[in-house]
Design an enzyme around this catalytic site. Structure first.
Site, PDB file in Angstrom:
ATOM      1  N   LYS A  11       0.819  -1.215   0.000  1.00 44.50           N
ATOM      2  CA  LYS A  11       0.000   0.000   0.000  1.00 44.50           C
ATOM      3  C   LYS A  11       0.855   1.268   0.000  1.00 44.50           C
ATOM      4  O   LYS A  11       2.086   1.193   0.212  1.00 44.50           O
ATOM      5  CB  LYS A  11      -0.937  -0.071   1.203  1.00 44.50           C
ATOM      6  CG  LYS A  11      -1.934  -1.246   1.133  1.00 44.50           C
ATOM      7  CD  LYS A  11      -2.843  -1.258   2.364  1.00 44.50           C
ATOM      8  CE  LYS A  11      -3.900  -2.349   2.278  1.00 44.50           C
ATOM      9  NZ  LYS A  11      -4.824  -2.294   3.463  1.00 44.50           N
ATOM     10  N   TYR A  51     -12.738  -1.583  -3.100  1.00 46.45           N
ATOM     11  CA  TYR A  51     -13.178  -1.746  -1.701  1.00 46.45           C
ATOM     12  C   TYR A  51     -14.687  -1.559  -1.556  1.00 46.45           C
ATOM     13  O   TYR A  51     -15.161  -1.205  -0.463  1.00 46.45           O
ATOM     14  CB  TYR A  51     -12.425  -0.764  -0.807  1.00 46.45           C
ATOM     15  CG  TYR A  51     -10.992  -1.184  -0.509  1.00 46.45           C
ATOM     16  CD1 TYR A  51     -10.717  -2.300   0.291  1.00 46.45           C
ATOM     17  CD2 TYR A  51      -9.910  -0.471  -1.010  1.00 46.45           C
ATOM     18  CE1 TYR A  51      -9.419  -2.694   0.573  1.00 46.45           C
ATOM     19  CE2 TYR A  51      -8.595  -0.856  -0.734  1.00 46.45           C
ATOM     20  CZ  TYR A  51      -8.362  -1.965   0.064  1.00 46.45           C
ATOM     21  OH  TYR A  51      -7.074  -2.357   0.346  1.00 46.45           O
ATOM     22  N   PHE A  59     -15.023   4.133   7.951  1.00 46.09           N
ATOM     23  CA  PHE A  59     -13.663   4.481   7.515  1.00 46.09           C
ATOM     24  C   PHE A  59     -13.504   4.482   5.998  1.00 46.09           C
ATOM     25  O   PHE A  59     -12.399   4.658   5.498  1.00 46.09           O
ATOM     26  CB  PHE A  59     -12.647   3.527   8.150  1.00 46.09           C
ATOM     27  CG  PHE A  59     -12.876   2.064   7.832  1.00 46.09           C
ATOM     28  CD1 PHE A  59     -12.445   1.512   6.633  1.00 46.09           C
ATOM     29  CD2 PHE A  59     -13.523   1.233   8.735  1.00 46.09           C
ATOM     30  CE1 PHE A  59     -12.652   0.176   6.333  1.00 46.09           C
ATOM     31  CE2 PHE A  59     -13.731  -0.109   8.450  1.00 46.09           C
ATOM     32  CZ  PHE A  59     -13.301  -0.638   7.243  1.00 46.09           C
ATOM     33  N   ARG A  87      -2.345 -14.639   4.180  1.00 45.20           N
ATOM     34  CA  ARG A  87      -2.998 -13.934   5.303  1.00 45.20           C
ATOM     35  C   ARG A  87      -2.217 -14.182   6.599  1.00 45.20           C
ATOM     36  O   ARG A  87      -2.092 -13.275   7.428  1.00 45.20           O
ATOM     37  CB  ARG A  87      -4.453 -14.389   5.458  1.00 45.20           C
ATOM     38  CG  ARG A  87      -5.380 -14.020   4.300  1.00 45.20           C
ATOM     39  CD  ARG A  87      -5.735 -12.561   4.217  1.00 45.20           C
ATOM     40  NE  ARG A  87      -6.387 -12.045   5.385  1.00 45.20           N
ATOM     41  CZ  ARG A  87      -7.105 -10.916   5.400  1.00 45.20           C
ATOM     42  NH1 ARG A  87      -7.286 -10.198   4.273  1.00 45.20           N
ATOM     43  NH2 ARG A  87      -7.633 -10.469   6.507  1.00 45.20           N
ATOM     44  N   ARG A 104       2.678  -7.032   8.728  1.00 46.49           N
ATOM     45  CA  ARG A 104       2.014  -5.880   9.364  1.00 46.49           C
ATOM     46  C   ARG A 104       2.653  -5.541  10.703  1.00 46.49           C
ATOM     47  O   ARG A 104       2.765  -4.364  11.066  1.00 46.49           O
ATOM     48  CB  ARG A 104       0.517  -6.138   9.485  1.00 46.49           C
ATOM     49  CG  ARG A 104      -0.201  -5.907   8.146  1.00 46.49           C
ATOM     50  CD  ARG A 104      -1.612  -6.402   8.161  1.00 46.49           C
ATOM     51  NE  ARG A 104      -2.384  -5.935   7.005  1.00 46.49           N
ATOM     52  CZ  ARG A 104      -3.580  -6.428   6.673  1.00 46.49           C
ATOM     53  NH1 ARG A 104      -4.116  -7.411   7.385  1.00 46.49           N
ATOM     54  NH2 ARG A 104      -4.221  -5.946   5.630  1.00 46.49           N
ATOM     55  N   ASN A 114      -1.940  -0.015   7.004  1.00 44.85           N
ATOM     56  CA  ASN A 114      -1.403  -1.306   7.444  1.00 44.85           C
ATOM     57  C   ASN A 114      -0.546  -2.018   6.394  1.00 44.85           C
ATOM     58  O   ASN A 114      -0.421  -3.236   6.405  1.00 44.85           O
ATOM     59  CB  ASN A 114      -2.522  -2.193   7.979  1.00 44.85           C
ATOM     60  CG  ASN A 114      -3.592  -2.456   6.953  1.00 44.85           C
ATOM     61  OD1 ASN A 114      -3.464  -2.053   5.802  1.00 44.85           O
ATOM     62  ND2 ASN A 114      -4.642  -3.141   7.350  1.00 44.85           N
ATOM     63  N   HIS A 117      -2.042  -5.510   1.521  1.00 44.41           N
ATOM     64  CA  HIS A 117      -3.340  -6.168   1.312  1.00 44.41           C
ATOM     65  C   HIS A 117      -3.107  -7.639   0.984  1.00 44.41           C
ATOM     66  O   HIS A 117      -2.137  -7.981   0.313  1.00 44.41           O
ATOM     67  CB  HIS A 117      -4.069  -5.510   0.126  1.00 44.41           C
ATOM     68  CG  HIS A 117      -5.276  -6.277  -0.335  1.00 44.41           C
ATOM     69  ND1 HIS A 117      -6.496  -6.169   0.291  1.00 44.41           N
ATOM     70  CD2 HIS A 117      -5.433  -7.188  -1.336  1.00 44.41           C
ATOM     71  CE1 HIS A 117      -7.370  -6.983  -0.314  1.00 44.41           C
ATOM     72  NE2 HIS A 117      -6.745  -7.610  -1.311  1.00 44.41           N
ATOM     73  N   GLU A 128      -9.726  -9.799  -7.761  1.00 50.58           N
ATOM     74  CA  GLU A 128      -8.775  -8.710  -7.522  1.00 50.58           C
ATOM     75  C   GLU A 128      -7.589  -8.777  -8.494  1.00 50.58           C
ATOM     76  O   GLU A 128      -7.080  -7.734  -8.935  1.00 50.58           O
ATOM     77  CB  GLU A 128      -8.294  -8.770  -6.068  1.00 50.58           C
ATOM     78  CG  GLU A 128      -9.411  -8.442  -5.087  1.00 50.58           C
ATOM     79  CD  GLU A 128      -9.074  -8.724  -3.626  1.00 50.58           C
ATOM     80  OE1 GLU A 128      -9.949  -8.495  -2.786  1.00 50.58           O
ATOM     81  OE2 GLU A 128      -7.942  -9.184  -3.334  1.00 50.58           O
TER      82      GLU A 128
HETATM   83  P1  IDP Z   1      -7.946  -6.773   5.712  1.00 54.26           P
HETATM   84  O1  IDP Z   1      -7.143  -5.835   4.836  1.00 54.26           O
HETATM   85  O2  IDP Z   1      -7.114  -7.338   6.833  1.00 54.26           O
HETATM   86  O3  IDP Z   1      -8.673  -7.836   4.926  1.00 54.26           O
HETATM   87  P2  IDP Z   1     -10.516  -5.436   6.006  1.00 54.26           P
HETATM   88  O4  IDP Z   1     -11.402  -5.558   7.208  1.00 54.26           O
HETATM   89  O5  IDP Z   1     -10.925  -6.135   4.756  1.00 54.26           O
HETATM   90  O6  IDP Z   1      -9.043  -5.872   6.459  1.00 54.26           O
HETATM   91  O7  IDP Z   1     -10.354  -3.876   5.717  1.00 54.26           O
HETATM   92  C1  IDP Z   1      -9.788  -3.430   4.501  1.00 54.26           C
HETATM   93  C2  IDP Z   1      -8.838  -2.301   4.816  1.00 54.26           C
HETATM   94  O8  IDP Z   1      -9.580  -1.191   5.352  1.00 54.26           O
HETATM   95  C3  IDP Z   1      -7.793  -2.598   5.902  1.00 54.26           C
HETATM   96  O9  IDP Z   1      -6.687  -3.316   5.422  1.00 54.26           O
HETATM   97  C4  IDP Z   1      -7.428  -1.207   6.371  1.00 54.26           C
HETATM   98  O10 IDP Z   1      -6.551  -0.559   5.450  1.00 54.26           O
HETATM   99  C5  IDP Z   1      -8.788  -0.509   6.316  1.00 54.26           C
HETATM  100  N1  IDP Z   1      -9.470  -0.585   7.615  1.00 54.26           N
HETATM  101  C6  IDP Z   1     -10.060  -1.673   8.162  1.00 54.26           C
HETATM  102  N2  IDP Z   1     -10.594  -1.393   9.365  1.00 54.26           N
HETATM  103  C7  IDP Z   1     -10.332  -0.078   9.590  1.00 54.26           C
HETATM  104  C8  IDP Z   1     -10.632   0.817  10.668  1.00 54.26           C
HETATM  105  O11 IDP Z   1     -11.246   0.450  11.680  1.00 54.26           O
HETATM  106  N3  IDP Z   1     -10.191   2.102  10.530  1.00 54.26           N
HETATM  107  C9  IDP Z   1      -9.517   2.552   9.423  1.00 54.26           C
HETATM  108  N4  IDP Z   1      -9.224   1.735   8.381  1.00 54.26           N
HETATM  109  C10 IDP Z   1      -9.620   0.440   8.467  1.00 54.26           C
HETATM  110 MG    MG Z   2     -10.228  -7.680   3.600  1.00 50.75          MG
END
Ligand code: IDP
Ligand code: MG
Length: 139
Positions: A11, A51, A59, A87, A104, A114, A117, A128
């Site tokens: 990212k 997304y 968010f 993962r 991460r 973070n 992805h 994707e």
């Molecule tokens: P993942 O990337 O671990 O699959 P997801 O829940 O699918 O997590 O969320 C997608 C992305 O959205 C996350 O990787 C992160 O960048 C962002 N995100 C998820 N939860 C939050 C939050 O609570 N606050 C801000 N950004 C978030």
């Molecule tokens: Mg996800």
């Protein structure tokens, strides 16, 4: 559908901080073969589409802003059990909860920024991958 491929993005924060080389090295030594790779930048429309599943989350605006603010590395990775193993390699969404040694834990700043992805299913890995790469770009 079961495949041995997953999709990843390094990212904008990971690219900005110069962590691309270290993260790709970790991906390689963890047994993933790079099948496709490029430096690219998502438009606002791209990020909203990629997304879309999160469009109702509080968010979402912040996520789209973050994911479009600079270039990313997009890649397709191949390994037996690629989706689940990747993962595991990246760790929990929130780096505060990510296991030691995960990407991460090492490189993410926060739950929002973070670093990386990873697809969450074989079906989404295929969707994707096709979002970012043509068939001719996959090896
Ligand atoms: P993942 O990337 O671990 O699959 P997801 O829940 O699918 O997590 O969320 C997608 C992305 O959205 C996350 O990787 C992160 O960048 C962002 N995100 C998820 N939860 C939050 C939050 O609570 N606050 C801000 N950004 C978030
Ligand atoms: Mg996800």
């Amino acid at each position: 559908m079961v495949t041995n491929r997953t999709f990843t993005m390094l990212k904008p924060d990971a690219v900005e901080k110069g962590h691309v080389g270290a993260i790709l090295e970790k991906i390689n030594v963890s047994g993933f073969r790079i099948v496709a790779l490029k430096l690219t930048q998502m438009t606002t429309a791209d990020a909203k589409a990629f997304y879309a599943i999160h469009s109702e989350r509080p968010f979402f605006g912040e996520l789209v802003e973050y994911m479009t603010r600079g270039p990313i590395i997009a890649a397709i990775l191949e390994k037996e059990n690629a989706v689940d193993d990747f993962r595991t390699l990246i760790g929990a969404t929130n780096p505060a909860d990510a296991a030691d040694g995960t990407i991460r834990k090492l490189y993410a700043a926060s739950i929002g920024e973070n670093a990386v992805h990873g697809s969450d299913s074989d079906e989404n890995a295929a969707i994707e991958s096709a979002f970012h790469f043509s068939g001719r770009e996959q090896f």
